[in-house]
Design an enzyme around this catalytic site. Sequence first.
Site, PDB file in Angstrom:
ATOM      1  N   HIS A 284      25.879  43.109 -91.397  1.00 31.17           N
ATOM      2  CA  HIS A 284      26.528  41.605 -91.567  1.00 31.17           C
ATOM      3  C   HIS A 284      28.097  41.892 -91.637  1.00 31.17           C
ATOM      4  CE1 HIS A 284      26.585  37.625 -92.249  1.00 31.17           C
ATOM      5  NE2 HIS A 284      26.272  37.383 -93.531  1.00 31.17           N
ATOM      6  N   HIS A 323      23.949  39.938 -81.713  1.00 29.15           N
ATOM      7  CA  HIS A 323      23.854  39.003 -82.645  1.00 29.15           C
ATOM      8  C   HIS A 323      22.595  38.162 -82.511  1.00 29.15           C
ATOM      9  CE1 HIS A 323      25.139  35.424 -85.112  1.00 29.15           C
ATOM     10  NE2 HIS A 323      26.218  36.223 -85.246  1.00 29.15           N
ATOM     11  N   ASP A 379      32.930  40.464 -84.997  1.00 24.42           N
ATOM     12  CA  ASP A 379      33.458  41.657 -85.619  1.00 24.42           C
ATOM     13  C   ASP A 379      34.054  42.767 -84.665  1.00 24.42           C
ATOM     14  OD1 ASP A 379      33.512  41.092 -88.100  1.00 24.42           O
ATOM     15  OD2 ASP A 379      31.252  41.295 -88.414  1.00 24.42           O
TER      16      ASP A 379
HETATM   17  N1  ACO Z   1      23.547  48.509 -80.062  1.00 26.34           N
HETATM   18  C1  ACO Z   1      22.747  49.004 -79.544  1.00 26.34           C
HETATM   19  N2  ACO Z   1      21.639  48.302 -79.167  1.00 26.34           N
HETATM   20  C2  ACO Z   1      21.428  47.107 -79.970  1.00 26.34           C
HETATM   21  C3  ACO Z   1      22.488  46.365 -80.515  1.00 26.34           C
HETATM   22  C4  ACO Z   1      23.675  47.153 -80.618  1.00 26.34           C
HETATM   23  N3  ACO Z   1      24.791  46.859 -81.277  1.00 26.34           N
HETATM   24  N4  ACO Z   1      22.150  45.272 -81.163  1.00 26.34           N
HETATM   25  C5  ACO Z   1      20.895  45.056 -80.832  1.00 26.34           C
HETATM   26  N5  ACO Z   1      20.439  46.234 -79.909  1.00 26.34           N
HETATM   27  C6  ACO Z   1      19.240  46.216 -79.318  1.00 26.34           C
HETATM   28  C7  ACO Z   1      17.882  46.618 -80.210  1.00 26.34           C
HETATM   29  O1  ACO Z   1      17.806  48.041 -80.287  1.00 26.34           O
HETATM   30  C8  ACO Z   1      16.836  45.928 -79.456  1.00 26.34           C
HETATM   31  O2  ACO Z   1      16.331  46.605 -78.651  1.00 26.34           O
HETATM   32  P1  ACO Z   1      14.848  46.865 -78.190  1.00 26.34           P
HETATM   33  O3  ACO Z   1      14.284  45.626 -77.614  1.00 26.34           O
HETATM   34  O4  ACO Z   1      14.725  48.127 -76.876  1.00 26.34           O
HETATM   35  O5  ACO Z   1      14.239  47.273 -79.405  1.00 26.34           O
HETATM   36  C9  ACO Z   1      17.349  44.803 -78.976  1.00 26.34           C
HETATM   37  O6  ACO Z   1      18.719  44.919 -78.650  1.00 26.34           O
HETATM   38  C10 ACO Z   1      17.402  43.407 -79.922  1.00 26.34           C
HETATM   39  O7  ACO Z   1      17.946  43.642 -80.863  1.00 26.34           O
HETATM   40  P2  ACO Z   1      17.258  43.249 -82.431  1.00 26.34           P
HETATM   41  O8  ACO Z   1      17.946  44.491 -83.500  1.00 26.34           O
HETATM   42  O9  ACO Z   1      16.190  42.877 -82.344  1.00 26.34           O
HETATM   43  O10 ACO Z   1      18.372  41.828 -82.875  1.00 26.34           O
HETATM   44  P3  ACO Z   1      18.451  41.384 -84.006  1.00 26.34           P
HETATM   45  O11 ACO Z   1      18.567  39.722 -83.644  1.00 26.34           O
HETATM   46  O12 ACO Z   1      17.551  41.833 -85.100  1.00 26.34           O
HETATM   47  O13 ACO Z   1      20.037  42.042 -84.645  1.00 26.34           O
HETATM   48  C11 ACO Z   1      22.129  42.442 -85.170  1.00 26.34           C
HETATM   49  C12 ACO Z   1      21.191  41.408 -84.627  1.00 26.34           C
HETATM   50  C13 ACO Z   1      21.791  42.953 -86.450  1.00 26.34           C
HETATM   51  C14 ACO Z   1      23.372  41.724 -85.133  1.00 26.34           C
HETATM   52  C15 ACO Z   1      22.270  43.646 -84.227  1.00 26.34           C
HETATM   53  O14 ACO Z   1      22.518  43.257 -82.714  1.00 26.34           O
HETATM   54  C16 ACO Z   1      23.046  44.692 -84.724  1.00 26.34           C
HETATM   55  O15 ACO Z   1      22.828  45.514 -85.577  1.00 26.34           O
HETATM   56  N6  ACO Z   1      24.559  44.705 -84.165  1.00 26.34           N
HETATM   57  C17 ACO Z   1      25.401  45.758 -84.664  1.00 26.34           C
HETATM   58  C18 ACO Z   1      25.765  45.292 -85.994  1.00 26.34           C
HETATM   59  C19 ACO Z   1      26.934  44.220 -85.840  1.00 26.34           C
HETATM   60  O16 ACO Z   1      27.863  44.023 -85.130  1.00 26.34           O
HETATM   61  N7  ACO Z   1      26.617  43.266 -87.057  1.00 26.34           N
HETATM   62  C20 ACO Z   1      27.672  42.023 -86.878  1.00 26.34           C
HETATM   63  C21 ACO Z   1      26.790  40.959 -86.548  1.00 26.34           C
HETATM   64  S1  ACO Z   1      27.929  39.456 -86.545  1.00 26.34           S
HETATM   65  C22 ACO Z   1      28.131  39.169 -88.205  1.00 26.34           C
HETATM   66  O17 ACO Z   1      27.254  39.566 -89.090  1.00 26.34           O
HETATM   67  C23 ACO Z   1      29.306  38.219 -88.607  1.00 26.34           C
END
Ligand code: ACO
Length: 445
Positions: A284, A323, A379
């Site tokens: 987050h 996201h 971010d």
């Molecule tokens: N890098 C690589 N792969 C990713 C990323 C990433 N940053 N984000 C999602 N994926 C992939 C997942 O592995 C998944 O792949 P799969 O279908 O093969 O298993 C698919 O994309 C869907 O991702 P989920 O994890 O199901 O998406 P979710 O909605 O649960 O997660 C999150 C959202 C937590 C923001 C995620 O994208 C992440 O971890 N991003 C990196 C951390 C980040 O930047 N957080 C800031 C968010 S903005 C904020 O809080 C202000």
Amino acid sequence: MSTDTQATGRTDGVAETGANTLSVTDNRTGRTYEIDITDGTVRAMDFRQIKVDDDDFGLMTYDPAFTNTAAARSAITYIDGDAGILEYRGYPIEQLAEQSTFIEVAYLLVHGELPSQKQLDEWMHEITIHTFVHENVKDFIKGFRHDAHPMGMLLGSVGALSTFYPDANQIRDADNRHLQTIRLIAKMPTLAAFAYRHSQGMPYVYPDNDLRYPGNFLNMMYKMTELKYEPDPRLARALDILFILHADHEQNASTSAVRGVGSTQVDPYSAVAAGVAALYGPLHGGANEAVLRMLRRIETKDNIPDFMTGVKNGDERLMGFGHRVYKNYDPRAKIIKAAAEDVFEVAGRNPLIDIATEMERIALEDDYFVSRKLYPNVDFYSGLIYEALGLPVSMFPVLFAIGRTAGWIAQWLELVQDKEQKIARPRQIYTGERRRDYVPLDQRS
Ligand code: ACO
């Protein structure tokens, strides 16, 4: 499903009835139920009537991580994640970032309308005269270890404010709520700056009431021996834009934490402390910190392909990408990218921006990211600005928390006045053992 539908002329093979209900047939019993649909939503409690027999508890919905469950009716922030739209009280984020100030946006979030000049002057005055904290706050911040994470210090100190204002538990009193709202928005930068100065081993700087909100924050962060700190207006403006962009984001993890804890009718300082705790996490508010660490680790553009391979193999995560809600470019990321260039003009170019830009280019052409709709989020670039402002990475989530406080408190105000809300208490599917007899210690194998 009920087959009792009357076609209305659609050519896509779908029969429309005009009825705003969902027909559900329970194949265990053969019974059919009509569930109302309101605002594109069905009420989870309507499923409880669906039972196998009278002793049955009734059907529940299972939604770990609340990916498809609305927990509130809210008139504060609108997001269309597919289209990349973000609006506060109906005003597009792009217009607010360009024309408004954080203080005005905080008013908008809390009150629902943009202020008149008089209302804005009063609001600004109230916030300005509440920026000081009790001297004891300084003492307990001093008690933290020299290397304590500033977000941990903020988390502890904002929660501790509840002990300085015990009347804040009068949450049914509108005047009282207003006072705590002002105090929270006003004191958050002071707590944040004290935490920073503590981590640097430097004396704390008191607020300067001659300065505006972002300029005063820079003063409390960076003032040294000069009699009067004069913030660079371009840096103050960039910071103000960052506060605006982070001010609210509807029911995100930290806001849900504020609402969840706030639903117990605890005081707003304790509820906001829960928000700070949630924001601390690397998925987050900690993401901008993680982005910077990632970019430093990659070090040069040459190392990007290897890193990307690691991401696609599941060994790495591209921090600052993806996201839960945006399946398009996060509109805030675009604004921040532009603001970053303004800051670099004053503070010098951060070479990591070139690595970030190149990673974005590669990712947006790569099927792994395209097919998963992974775009830069707010971010991906914010950390680069914070670093150019001279902030250590540990302060990044703290900056986020200052802006988000406006949203947390607006959401908390909405929560406590919402007659439909009760203490938040999710259900579970129990998967453990049942009815086992206790075994005395000496008889266990
Ligand atoms: N890098 C690589 N792969 C990713 C990323 C990433 N940053 N984000 C999602 N994926 C992939 C997942 O592995 C998944 O792949 P799969 O279908 O093969 O298993 C698919 O994309 C869907 O991702 P989920 O994890 O199901 O998406 P979710 O909605 O649960 O997660 C999150 C959202 C937590 C923001 C995620 O994208 C992440 O971890 N991003 C990196 C951390 C980040 O930047 N957080 C800031 C968010 S903005 C904020 O809080 C202000």
